[in-house]
Design an enzyme around this catalytic site. Structure first.
Site, mmCIF file in Angstrom:
data_model
loop_
_atom_site.group_PDB
_atom_site.id
_atom_site.type_symbol
_atom_site.label_atom_id
_atom_site.label_comp_id
_atom_site.label_asym_id
_atom_site.label_seq_id
_atom_site.Cartn_x
_atom_site.Cartn_y
_atom_site.Cartn_z
ATOM 1 C CB VAL A 48 42.251 37.827 34.181
ATOM 2 C CG1 VAL A 48 43.760 37.901 34.257
ATOM 3 C CG2 VAL A 48 41.651 39.217 34.281
ATOM 4 C CB CYS A 49 42.041 32.418 34.071
ATOM 5 S SG CYS A 49 42.360 32.769 35.807
ATOM 6 C CB ALA A 50 39.829 32.924 29.232
#
Length: 181
Positions: A48-50
């Site tokens: 999700v962060c990427a």
């Protein structure tokens, strides 16, 4: 969480910018009437962060909006940030809040998440040149992403309103062809 209209805490953190390890401070970034968007995120290299940080990169706010700095902040080390930025071709600074002190100061620190201690919520803060928070969003759901349309609208609201600039009139002109102003 610090709310819109509240004063943002001053801070300085180690980070990675343009492939170089450095220290960045909020007060210095806000100099010269600049604004800063802070994106708190829990982990480098998490799916999700990427996706979220690549979306920020692709939005190109920092290229298209004069006077705007965009920073990502997570508890990961500057070494992890350097590898993460390189892997995903991120060109905005990533700061290391390894102790969670800055996330705590903004009111977005979780005691634990995904078996890690002191992890920030997903959060976004737009801070104007006077260190006033103009937009704030946070979620303890690590899979939730901010509404980028709302972030962009808040950024647009900070831009100078050129409609207030009076048009030049013929009376501004001198006989020699020059104008006042």
């Amino acid at each position: 969480m610090r709310c819109e209209g509240a004063r943002a805490p001053a801070f300085e953190l180690p980070g990675v910018s343009d492939g170089t390890q450095t220290r960045l401070g909020l007060t210095d970034a806000l100099a010269d009437n600049r604004a800063v968007v802070l994106f708190f995120y829990p982990f480098d290299f998490s799916p999700v962060c990427a996706t979220e940080l690549c979306a920020i990169q692709n939005a190109r706010w920092f290229d298209c909006t004069p006077g705007l700095a965009v920073w990502g902040i997570s508890p990961d080390s500057t070494y992890a940030h350097e590898a993460f930025a390189d892997e995903y071709a991120l060109t905005f600074p990533l700061l290391s809040d390894h102790a969670g002190a800055i996330a705590d100061a903004f009111g977005v620190l979780q005691a634990s998440a995904e078996d890690h201690d002191r992890v920030p919520e997903r959060a976004v803060f737009l801070i104007d040149a006077d260190r006033v928070i103009r937009y704030a969003w946070a979620s303890s759901d690590l899979s939730e992403s901010p509404d980028f349309g709302a972030v962009k609208a808040a950024i647009d609201d900070l831009q100078p309103d050129t409609a207030d600039v009076a048009p030049r009139t013929i009376s501004d002109a001198h006989d020699d062809g020059t104008t006042d102003g």
